[in-house]
Design a protein around this motif. Structure first.
Motif, short mmCIF file in Angstrom:
data_model
loop_
_atom_site.label_atom_id
_atom_site.label_comp_id
_atom_site.label_asym_id
_atom_site.label_seq_id
_atom_site.Cartn_x
_atom_site.Cartn_y
_atom_site.Cartn_z
N LEU A 167 10.73 0.81 -5.43
CA LEU A 167 10.27 2.06 -4.84
C LEU A 167 9.41 1.73 -3.63
O LEU A 167 8.45 0.97 -3.73
CB LEU A 167 9.45 2.87 -5.84
N ILE A 168 9.79 2.28 -2.48
CA ILE A 168 9.02 2.10 -1.25
C ILE A 168 8.14 3.33 -1.06
O ILE A 168 8.63 4.46 -1.10
CB ILE A 168 9.94 1.89 -0.04
N VAL A 169 6.84 3.09 -0.84
CA VAL A 169 5.88 4.18 -0.66
C VAL A 169 5.34 4.12 0.76
O VAL A 169 4.73 3.13 1.17
CB VAL A 169 4.71 4.06 -1.67
N GLU A 170 5.59 5.17 1.52
CA GLU A 170 5.03 5.29 2.87
C GLU A 170 3.83 6.23 2.79
O GLU A 170 3.91 7.31 2.21
CB GLU A 170 6.06 5.86 3.83
N TYR A 171 2.72 5.83 3.41
CA TYR A 171 1.51 6.63 3.32
C TYR A 171 0.62 6.44 4.55
O TYR A 171 0.80 5.48 5.32
CB TYR A 171 0.73 6.27 2.06
N LEU A 172 -0.34 7.34 4.72
CA LEU A 172 -1.37 7.21 5.74
C LEU A 172 -2.65 6.78 5.05
O LEU A 172 -3.06 7.39 4.06
CB LEU A 172 -1.59 8.54 6.46
N VAL B 167 -3.64 5.41 9.60
CA VAL B 167 -2.66 4.40 10.01
C VAL B 167 -1.53 4.41 8.99
O VAL B 167 -1.77 4.43 7.78
CB VAL B 167 -3.30 3.00 10.09
N ARG B 168 -0.29 4.41 9.48
CA ARG B 168 0.87 4.44 8.60
C ARG B 168 1.10 3.08 7.96
O ARG B 168 1.18 2.06 8.66
CB ARG B 168 2.11 4.87 9.40
N ARG B 169 1.21 3.06 6.63
CA ARG B 169 1.37 1.82 5.89
C ARG B 169 2.49 1.93 4.85
O ARG B 169 3.01 3.02 4.59
CB ARG B 169 0.06 1.43 5.18
N ILE B 170 2.83 0.80 4.22
CA ILE B 170 3.89 0.74 3.22
C ILE B 170 3.46 -0.12 2.04
O ILE B 170 2.84 -1.18 2.22
CB ILE B 170 5.20 0.17 3.83
#
Length: 358
Positions: free
Chosen positions: A275-280, A285-288
Protein backbone atom coordinates in the motif's frame (compact mmCIF):
# COMPACT_ATOMS: atom_id res chain seq x y z
CA UNK A 1 16.78 -35.14 -71.52
CA UNK A 2 18.12 -31.63 -72.14
CA UNK A 3 14.60 -30.25 -72.56
CA UNK A 4 13.41 -31.94 -69.33
CA UNK A 5 16.37 -30.47 -67.38
CA UNK A 6 15.63 -27.00 -68.77
CA UNK A 7 12.00 -27.21 -67.69
CA UNK A 8 12.99 -28.29 -64.16
CA UNK A 9 15.52 -25.45 -63.93
CA UNK A 10 12.95 -22.86 -65.04
CA UNK A 11 10.43 -24.14 -62.49
CA UNK A 12 13.07 -23.87 -59.76
CA UNK A 13 13.94 -20.29 -60.77
CA UNK A 14 10.28 -19.19 -60.89
CA UNK A 15 9.49 -20.83 -57.57
CA UNK A 16 12.56 -19.17 -56.01
CA UNK A 17 11.47 -15.74 -57.27
CA UNK A 18 7.99 -16.34 -55.91
CA UNK A 19 9.43 -17.22 -52.47
CA UNK A 20 11.54 -14.09 -52.20
CA UNK A 21 8.72 -11.86 -53.44
CA UNK A 22 6.29 -13.27 -50.88
CA UNK A 23 8.85 -12.95 -48.06
CA UNK A 24 9.16 -9.21 -48.79
CA UNK A 25 5.43 -8.68 -48.18
CA UNK A 26 4.71 -7.81 -44.53
CA UNK A 27 1.67 -9.69 -43.33
CA UNK A 28 -0.92 -7.27 -41.90
CA UNK A 29 -1.43 -8.95 -38.54
CA UNK A 30 -3.20 -7.49 -35.51
CA UNK A 31 -0.83 -7.42 -32.54
CA UNK A 32 -2.63 -7.77 -29.19
CA UNK A 33 0.45 -6.58 -27.28
CA UNK A 34 0.29 -3.21 -29.04
CA UNK A 35 -3.41 -3.00 -28.27
CA UNK A 36 -2.75 -3.64 -24.59
CA UNK A 37 0.06 -1.09 -24.47
CA UNK A 38 -2.23 1.51 -26.04
CA UNK A 39 -5.07 0.92 -23.59
CA UNK A 40 -2.65 0.89 -20.64
CA UNK A 41 -1.17 4.19 -21.84
CA UNK A 42 -4.65 5.66 -22.23
CA UNK A 43 -5.65 4.90 -18.63
CA UNK A 44 -2.30 6.22 -17.40
CA UNK A 45 -2.89 9.51 -19.18
CA UNK A 46 -6.41 9.77 -17.76
CA UNK A 47 -5.06 9.06 -14.26
CA UNK A 48 -2.58 11.92 -14.71
CA UNK A 49 -5.32 14.27 -16.02
CA UNK A 50 -3.73 14.46 -19.48
CA UNK A 51 -7.08 14.35 -21.28
CA UNK A 52 -5.85 15.97 -24.49
CA UNK A 53 -3.13 13.39 -25.14
CA UNK A 54 -5.48 10.58 -24.11
CA UNK A 55 -7.99 11.77 -26.69
CA UNK A 56 -5.32 11.56 -29.39
CA UNK A 57 -5.33 7.76 -28.89
CA UNK A 58 -9.05 7.51 -29.73
CA UNK A 59 -10.92 7.39 -33.01
CA UNK A 60 -12.83 10.46 -34.15
CA UNK A 61 -16.03 8.44 -34.01
CA UNK A 62 -15.55 7.78 -30.28
CA UNK A 63 -14.76 11.40 -29.47
CA UNK A 64 -17.65 12.94 -31.41
CA UNK A 65 -20.16 10.79 -29.55
CA UNK A 66 -19.13 12.23 -26.16
CA UNK A 67 -20.15 15.65 -24.89
CA UNK A 68 -18.24 15.61 -21.58
CA UNK A 69 -14.78 14.02 -21.63
CA UNK A 70 -13.65 14.48 -18.02
CA UNK A 71 -13.29 12.28 -14.95
CA UNK A 72 -15.61 14.50 -12.88
CA UNK A 73 -15.21 14.34 -9.09
CA UNK A 74 -14.26 10.64 -9.14
CA UNK A 75 -10.60 10.41 -10.12
CA UNK A 76 -8.92 7.27 -11.45
CA UNK A 77 -6.05 6.50 -9.07
CA UNK A 78 -4.99 3.02 -10.19
CA UNK A 79 -5.83 0.14 -12.52
CA UNK A 80 -4.87 -3.45 -13.17
CA UNK A 81 -5.35 -5.50 -16.39
CA UNK A 82 -7.89 -8.31 -16.11
CA UNK A 83 -8.39 -10.01 -19.49
CA UNK A 84 -7.97 -9.70 -23.25
CA UNK A 85 -10.93 -10.74 -25.40
CA UNK A 86 -10.68 -11.06 -29.18
CA UNK A 87 -13.54 -9.24 -30.91
CA UNK A 88 -12.46 -9.74 -34.55
CA UNK A 89 -9.34 -10.24 -36.64
CA UNK A 90 -8.57 -6.52 -36.27
CA UNK A 91 -9.90 -5.65 -32.82
CA UNK A 92 -9.79 -6.74 -29.19
CA UNK A 93 -11.43 -5.78 -25.91
CA UNK A 94 -9.02 -5.34 -23.00
CA UNK A 95 -10.64 -5.26 -19.57
CA UNK A 96 -9.20 -3.51 -16.52
CA UNK A 97 -10.13 -3.32 -12.86
CA UNK A 98 -10.10 0.41 -12.14
CA UNK A 99 -10.02 2.14 -8.74
CA UNK A 100 -11.63 5.57 -8.52
CA UNK A 101 -11.60 7.86 -5.49
CA UNK A 102 -13.84 10.80 -4.71
CA UNK A 103 -12.13 14.15 -4.21
CA UNK A 104 -14.89 15.44 -1.94
CA UNK A 105 -15.70 12.60 0.48
CA UNK A 106 -14.42 9.23 1.79
CA UNK A 107 -15.68 7.10 -1.10
CA UNK A 108 -14.06 4.60 -3.42
CA UNK A 109 -15.28 2.67 -6.48
CA UNK A 110 -14.08 -0.54 -8.07
CA UNK A 111 -15.08 -0.28 -11.74
CA UNK A 112 -14.53 -2.53 -14.73
CA UNK A 113 -13.43 -0.90 -17.98
CA UNK A 114 -13.65 -2.71 -21.33
CA UNK A 115 -11.55 -0.86 -23.92
CA UNK A 116 -11.92 -1.82 -27.58
CA UNK A 117 -8.80 -1.31 -29.69
CA UNK A 118 -8.94 -1.49 -33.48
CA UNK A 119 -6.31 -1.33 -36.18
CA UNK A 120 -6.93 1.50 -38.62
CA UNK A 121 -4.35 1.18 -41.40
CA UNK A 122 -1.01 1.15 -39.59
CA UNK A 123 -2.37 2.80 -36.45
CA UNK A 124 -3.96 1.30 -33.35
CA UNK A 125 -6.83 3.36 -31.94
CA UNK A 126 -9.34 3.11 -29.11
CA UNK A 127 -12.79 2.88 -30.66
CA UNK A 128 -15.04 2.05 -27.71
CA UNK A 129 -14.96 2.24 -23.92
CA UNK A 130 -17.52 0.55 -21.71
CA UNK A 131 -17.55 0.88 -17.92
CA UNK A 132 -19.55 -0.65 -15.11
CA UNK A 133 -19.38 -0.30 -11.34
CA UNK A 134 -18.58 -3.52 -9.50
CA UNK A 135 -18.32 -2.25 -5.96
CA UNK A 136 -18.52 0.98 -3.98
CA UNK A 137 -17.29 1.82 -0.48
CA UNK A 138 -18.84 4.81 1.27
CA UNK A 139 -19.48 6.31 4.71
CA UNK A 140 -22.89 6.35 6.34
CA UNK A 141 -23.76 7.07 9.98
CA UNK A 142 -20.09 6.84 11.10
CA UNK A 143 -19.83 3.44 9.42
CA UNK A 144 -17.88 2.29 6.38
CA UNK A 145 -20.17 0.29 4.08
CA UNK A 146 -19.95 -1.56 0.75
CA UNK A 147 -22.51 -2.04 -2.00
CA UNK A 148 -22.26 -4.31 -5.05
CA UNK A 149 -22.93 -3.80 -8.75
CA UNK A 150 -26.58 -4.82 -8.42
CA UNK A 151 -27.32 -2.17 -5.80
CA UNK A 152 -29.76 -3.22 -3.13
CA UNK A 153 -28.72 -3.51 0.49
CA UNK A 154 -25.24 -2.44 1.54
CA UNK A 155 -23.07 -4.29 4.06
CA UNK A 156 -21.20 -2.92 7.03
CA UNK A 157 -17.41 -3.20 6.73
CA UNK A 158 -16.48 -1.55 10.00
CA UNK A 159 -17.74 1.33 12.15
CA UNK A 160 -15.69 3.96 13.96
CA UNK A 161 -16.66 2.35 17.25
CA UNK A 162 -15.16 -0.98 16.06
CA UNK A 163 -11.77 0.47 15.13
CA UNK A 164 -8.76 -0.36 17.35
CA UNK A 165 -8.61 1.81 20.45
CA UNK A 166 -4.81 1.87 20.79
CA UNK A 167 -1.87 0.66 18.71
CA UNK A 168 1.88 0.17 18.77
CA UNK A 169 3.79 2.79 16.79
CA UNK A 170 5.65 1.48 13.75
CA UNK A 171 8.51 3.94 14.22
CA UNK A 172 9.45 2.30 17.55
CA UNK A 173 11.76 -0.69 17.17
CA UNK A 174 11.06 -1.72 20.77
CA UNK A 175 7.29 -2.03 20.76
CA UNK A 176 6.32 -1.41 24.38
CA UNK A 177 4.48 1.89 24.10
CA UNK A 178 0.89 1.86 22.86
CA UNK A 179 -0.80 5.07 21.79
CA UNK A 180 -4.49 5.90 21.84
CA UNK A 181 -6.30 6.06 18.50
CA UNK A 182 -8.64 9.03 18.13
CA UNK A 183 -11.11 7.75 15.51
CA UNK A 184 -13.56 10.63 15.10
CA UNK A 185 -14.11 10.47 11.34
CA UNK A 186 -13.18 8.45 8.27
CA UNK A 187 -10.64 9.91 5.87
CA UNK A 188 -9.69 8.67 2.37
CA UNK A 189 -10.28 4.96 1.68
CA UNK A 190 -9.16 2.66 -1.15
CA UNK A 191 -10.34 -0.70 -2.45
CA UNK A 192 -8.08 -3.47 -3.68
CA UNK A 193 -8.50 -4.66 -7.27
CA UNK A 194 -10.31 -7.85 -6.26
CA UNK A 195 -12.54 -6.18 -3.68
CA UNK A 196 -11.10 -8.23 -0.81
CA UNK A 197 -9.07 -5.48 0.87
CA UNK A 198 -9.91 -1.93 1.91
CA UNK A 199 -7.28 0.58 3.00
CA UNK A 200 -8.79 2.83 5.67
CA UNK A 201 -7.77 6.11 7.26
CA UNK A 202 -9.45 7.66 10.29
CA UNK A 203 -8.76 11.03 11.87
CA UNK A 204 -9.08 12.55 15.32
CA UNK A 205 -7.33 15.61 16.73
CA UNK A 206 -3.92 15.78 15.08
CA UNK A 207 -3.69 12.01 14.58
CA UNK A 208 -4.33 9.90 11.48
CA UNK A 209 -4.70 6.15 11.87
CA UNK A 210 -4.02 3.84 8.89
CA UNK A 211 -5.23 0.27 8.57
CA UNK A 212 -6.21 -2.43 6.08
CA UNK A 213 -9.45 -4.37 6.46
CA UNK A 214 -9.79 -7.85 4.95
CA UNK A 215 -13.41 -8.42 3.95
CA UNK A 216 -15.33 -11.59 3.25
CA UNK A 217 -17.68 -11.82 0.28
CA UNK A 218 -20.60 -9.62 1.20
CA UNK A 219 -24.28 -9.88 0.47
CA UNK A 220 -23.84 -6.61 -1.38
CA UNK A 221 -21.63 -8.24 -4.01
CA UNK A 222 -24.23 -10.97 -4.48
CA UNK A 223 -27.25 -8.66 -4.61
CA UNK A 224 -29.74 -8.19 -1.82
CA UNK A 225 -32.90 -6.53 -0.64
CA UNK A 226 -33.61 -2.98 -1.73
CA UNK A 227 -32.35 -0.13 0.38
CA UNK A 228 -32.92 3.58 0.34
CA UNK A 229 -30.24 5.97 -0.91
CA UNK A 230 -27.01 4.94 0.90
CA UNK A 231 -25.79 8.53 1.12
CA UNK A 232 -28.94 9.81 2.79
CA UNK A 233 -29.00 10.44 6.54
CA UNK A 234 -30.60 7.47 8.25
CA UNK A 235 -33.83 7.40 10.23
CA UNK A 236 -34.20 5.74 13.63
CA UNK A 237 -34.97 2.46 11.88
CA UNK A 238 -31.85 2.71 9.73
CA UNK A 239 -29.68 3.52 12.74
CA UNK A 240 -31.08 0.45 14.50
CA UNK A 241 -30.29 -1.63 11.43
CA UNK A 242 -26.72 -0.33 11.47
CA UNK A 243 -26.41 -1.23 15.14
CA UNK A 244 -27.54 -4.79 14.44
CA UNK A 245 -25.34 -5.25 11.35
CA UNK A 246 -22.49 -7.71 11.63
CA UNK A 247 -19.26 -6.27 10.15
CA UNK A 248 -17.94 -8.23 7.18
CA UNK A 249 -14.33 -7.25 7.96
CA UNK A 250 -12.63 -10.52 8.92
CA UNK A 251 -9.69 -8.65 10.41
CA UNK A 252 -8.27 -5.12 10.57
CA UNK A 253 -4.48 -4.83 10.35
CA UNK A 254 -3.06 -1.65 11.94
CA UNK A 255 -0.46 0.10 9.79
CA UNK A 256 0.53 3.31 11.52
CA UNK A 257 -0.52 6.28 13.62
CA UNK A 258 0.78 9.54 12.15
CA UNK A 259 0.67 13.07 13.57
CA UNK A 260 0.09 16.41 11.86
CA UNK A 261 -0.35 15.03 8.36
CA UNK A 262 -3.10 15.02 5.75
CA UNK A 263 -3.70 11.92 3.61
CA UNK A 264 -3.85 12.75 -0.07
CA UNK A 265 -4.13 9.29 -1.57
CA UNK A 266 -4.09 5.57 -0.73
CA UNK A 267 -3.28 3.13 -3.51
CA UNK A 268 -2.52 -0.59 -3.66
CA UNK A 269 0.24 -1.74 -5.99
CA UNK A 270 -0.70 -4.30 -8.63
CA UNK A 271 -1.52 -7.68 -7.04
CA UNK A 272 -2.11 -5.72 -3.80
CA UNK A 273 1.25 -6.65 -2.28
CA UNK A 274 1.89 -3.15 -0.91
CA UNK A 275 0.00 0.00 0.00
CA UNK A 276 1.43 3.36 -1.07
CA UNK A 277 0.37 6.32 1.08
CA UNK A 278 0.70 9.84 -0.31
CA UNK A 279 0.35 12.62 2.25
CA UNK A 280 1.23 16.20 3.17
CA UNK A 281 3.40 16.60 6.27
CA UNK A 282 3.25 19.42 8.81
CA UNK A 283 5.40 21.59 6.48
CA UNK A 284 2.90 21.02 3.64
CA UNK A 285 5.51 18.97 1.80
CA UNK A 286 4.26 16.02 -0.25
CA UNK A 287 5.66 12.71 0.99
CA UNK A 288 5.23 8.93 0.52
CA UNK A 289 5.21 5.92 2.83
CA UNK A 290 4.92 2.26 1.77
CA UNK A 291 3.45 -0.55 3.86
CA UNK A 292 3.36 -4.30 3.36
CA UNK A 293 -0.19 -5.24 2.36
CA UNK A 294 -0.07 -8.56 4.24
CA UNK A 295 1.47 -7.81 7.63
CA UNK A 296 1.21 -4.02 7.72
CA UNK A 297 4.93 -3.43 8.27
CA UNK A 298 6.46 -0.15 7.12
CA UNK A 299 8.90 -0.63 4.23
CA UNK A 300 12.06 1.32 5.03
CA UNK A 301 13.00 3.03 1.76
CA UNK A 302 15.20 5.78 3.26
CA UNK A 303 13.16 8.56 1.65
CA UNK A 304 13.80 10.88 4.59
CA UNK A 305 17.55 10.24 4.37
CA UNK A 306 17.76 10.74 0.62
CA UNK A 307 15.24 13.57 0.40
CA UNK A 308 14.82 15.48 3.72
CA UNK A 309 11.16 15.96 4.65
CA UNK A 310 11.44 19.75 5.03
CA UNK A 311 13.02 20.30 1.61
CA UNK A 312 11.79 17.89 -1.07
CA UNK A 313 8.35 16.97 -2.41
CA UNK A 314 7.91 13.34 -3.45
CA UNK A 315 5.05 12.51 -5.84
CA UNK A 316 3.95 9.13 -7.18
CA UNK A 317 4.01 8.87 -10.99
CA UNK A 318 3.12 5.22 -11.64
CA UNK A 319 3.70 1.74 -10.24
CA UNK A 320 3.73 -1.99 -10.91
CA UNK A 321 3.80 -5.07 -8.66
CA UNK A 322 6.90 -4.29 -6.60
CA UNK A 323 8.27 -1.16 -8.27
CA UNK A 324 7.12 2.39 -8.69
CA UNK A 325 8.31 5.68 -10.12
CA UNK A 326 8.43 8.97 -8.22
CA UNK A 327 9.09 12.59 -9.03
CA UNK A 328 11.26 14.60 -6.63
CA UNK A 329 10.96 18.39 -6.56
CA UNK A 330 12.09 21.12 -4.20
CA UNK A 331 9.71 22.77 -1.75
CA UNK A 332 8.91 26.34 -2.75
CA UNK A 333 11.12 28.69 -0.77
CA UNK A 334 13.23 25.93 0.78
CA UNK A 335 16.97 26.44 1.19
CA UNK A 336 19.77 23.97 0.49
CA UNK A 337 17.99 22.32 -2.43
CA UNK A 338 20.41 20.13 -4.34
CA UNK A 339 19.50 20.47 -8.02
CA UNK A 340 21.11 17.12 -8.78
CA UNK A 341 18.54 15.38 -6.57
CA UNK A 342 15.58 16.73 -8.55
CA UNK A 343 13.98 14.53 -11.20
CA UNK A 344 12.40 11.11 -11.57
CA UNK A 345 13.44 7.97 -9.71
CA UNK A 346 12.72 4.24 -9.99
CA UNK A 347 12.00 2.60 -6.64
CA UNK A 348 12.26 -1.13 -5.95
CA UNK A 349 10.18 -2.08 -2.91
CA UNK A 350 11.62 -5.57 -2.47
CA UNK A 351 15.19 -4.44 -3.17
CA UNK A 352 14.72 -1.21 -1.17
CA UNK A 353 16.61 0.67 -3.88
CA UNK A 354 16.11 4.19 -5.21
CA UNK A 355 17.75 4.89 -8.56
CA UNK A 356 17.51 8.01 -10.67
CA UNK A 357 15.77 7.29 -13.98
CA UNK A 358 17.96 7.35 -17.04
Amino acid sequence: MYILSLIILNLYIFSGCSYYQSSDVEVDLFKPKKAYELSDKYLGLIRNDNIEEANSLCTENLLKNNNEITTGTSKIISFEPEALIEASSKSVFITFNVIRNSSSEPKCDLDNFAIKVIKDGEDYKIDEIKAMNKMQVFVKNNSLRIIGEDGGKSDLIVSLSNMPKDVYLRRNELMLHKEKVEAEAFGPVALGYKGKKVAISTTGGNKTFLSIAYIEESKATQGGANESNPNKEGSTEVNLEDALDKPIAKKVIPLDLLRNIKIDNLVFTKEEGFLIVEYLNSNLVRRIKVYNGENGELVDLDFDKEFPADTYNISLINFDKEDFKISVGGKLGAKDINAEKLGEYDVSIEGKEIKKST
